[in-house]
Each structure stands twice: as structure tokens, then as C-alpha cells.
Design a protein around this motif. Sequence first.
Motif, PDB file in Angstrom:
ATOM      1  N   ILE A  95      41.934  16.296 -32.279  1.00 31.16           N
ATOM      2  CA  ILE A  95      40.660  15.862 -31.692  1.00 31.16           C
ATOM      3  C   ILE A  95      40.085  14.741 -32.535  1.00 31.16           C
ATOM      4  O   ILE A  95      40.355  14.640 -33.729  1.00 31.16           O
ATOM      5  N   VAL A  96      39.323  13.890 -31.890  1.00 25.87           N
ATOM      6  CA  VAL A  96      38.683  12.771 -32.562  1.00 25.87           C
ATOM      7  C   VAL A  96      37.193  12.843 -32.244  1.00 25.87           C
ATOM      8  O   VAL A  96      36.810  12.940 -31.075  1.00 25.87           O
ATOM      9  N   LEU A 130      37.947  22.947 -25.406  1.00 29.13           N
ATOM     10  CA  LEU A 130      39.275  22.330 -25.356  1.00 29.13           C
ATOM     11  C   LEU A 130      40.203  22.966 -24.325  1.00 29.13           C
ATOM     12  O   LEU A 130      41.171  22.334 -23.904  1.00 29.13           O
ATOM     13  N   ARG A 131      39.911  24.186 -23.904  1.00 30.36           N
ATOM     14  CA  ARG A 131      40.794  24.880 -22.957  1.00 30.36           C
ATOM     15  C   ARG A 131      41.032  24.047 -21.707  1.00 30.36           C
ATOM     16  O   ARG A 131      40.112  23.559 -21.067  1.00 30.36           O
ATOM     17  N   GLY A 132      42.285  23.878 -21.383  1.00 31.36           N
ATOM     18  CA  GLY A 132      42.656  23.157 -20.172  1.00 31.36           C
ATOM     19  C   GLY A 132      42.626  21.647 -20.306  1.00 31.36           C
ATOM     20  O   GLY A 132      42.947  20.935 -19.359  1.00 31.36           O
ATOM     21  N   ALA A 133      42.270  21.132 -21.456  1.00 30.95           N
ATOM     22  CA  ALA A 133      42.196  19.684 -21.651  1.00 30.95           C
ATOM     23  C   ALA A 133      43.592  19.080 -21.725  1.00 30.95           C
ATOM     24  O   ALA A 133      44.531  19.687 -22.244  1.00 30.95           O
ATOM     25  N   VAL A 138      38.040  13.703 -22.374  1.00 30.06           N
ATOM     26  CA  VAL A 138      36.855  13.672 -23.224  1.00 30.06           C
ATOM     27  C   VAL A 138      36.081  14.971 -22.960  1.00 30.06           C
ATOM     28  O   VAL A 138      35.774  15.296 -21.823  1.00 30.06           O
ATOM     29  N   ARG A 139      35.778  15.692 -24.021  1.00 34.99           N
ATOM     30  CA  ARG A 139      35.029  16.944 -23.926  1.00 34.99           C
ATOM     31  C   ARG A 139      33.832  16.856 -24.861  1.00 34.99           C
ATOM     32  O   ARG A 139      33.944  16.338 -25.970  1.00 34.99           O
TER      33      ARG A 139
END
Length: 142
Positions: A95-96, A130-133, A138-139
Motif C-alpha cells: 500500500i502507498v 483492502l478486502r477485494g481490492a 484506491v481505498r
Amino acid sequence: MSDTIPITPAGFRALRERYELLFTTERPRLVETISWAAGNGDRSENGDYIYGRKRLREVDRELSHLSRRMKAVTIVDPAQQANRSRAWFGATVTIVDEDARERTVTLVGEDEADATAGRISWRSPLARALRGAAVGDVRNVT
């Protein structure tokens, strides 16, 4: 998977190893120490006896917890996940943040979470976001 308690095979192995260590090594050693201390006479001021009994209760409590936990969990092997293009249980994700700082995390069960090692609980706020990403999604996490 929301009603089950997932755990990776490595996490389950760690639970079982901890249980076996306590049951086969720690507990018998404590019982032996308590037995020896009880044979020394007055138990009310016998530190070995008092501490040994206290520690034995702690070990028995942890054994009970581990036993219940091992019965309640469902082993989910991340290598067997059908859809690897999305972040699901066991996925390792980079992740960023908005400051362009990268961080790599793995979504694991509650019993094996260790944020310093990059393993976060499947039910943590970050993991839920994050699930399903998929790659590039972008979350937002509050």
C-alpha cells in the motif's frame, strides 16, 4: 468468511506448537516444582509453592484458551485461493499512503497478527478496507 475465524496453516501450527510446549514441558515442570515445594512444610510462606500454583493457573488458563481457539478456527491456505487478482485472506499487499510511503502487509487471522512484522488482522480497519481490492484500486481508510 465473516462468520468463521480464519487462520493460515503456519498460524495454526504456531498455536499447536505453543499448546504442546505448555502441555508437555511447562506444566509438568511446574507440577514437579509445586510437589517439591509442598513437601517442604509450611505452604503459607513458601514462595516456590505460591508462585508455582499461580503460574500453574496461568498455564492452565492459556492451555484452555488455546484448546478452544484451535477448535474454533478454520484453516485457510492462501495458496489455494481461487482469485489471486484481488486482496483476500492471506494476500500480501503493498500500500502507498498520500505521502508516497510504501508499506507491505499480509492479511492474516487474529491469532497471528503482528503489525511490526507486517501481518495485520483480517478484521482490522485497514484489512477491511483492502478486502477485494485489485492492483491500482484506491481505498480510503479513516
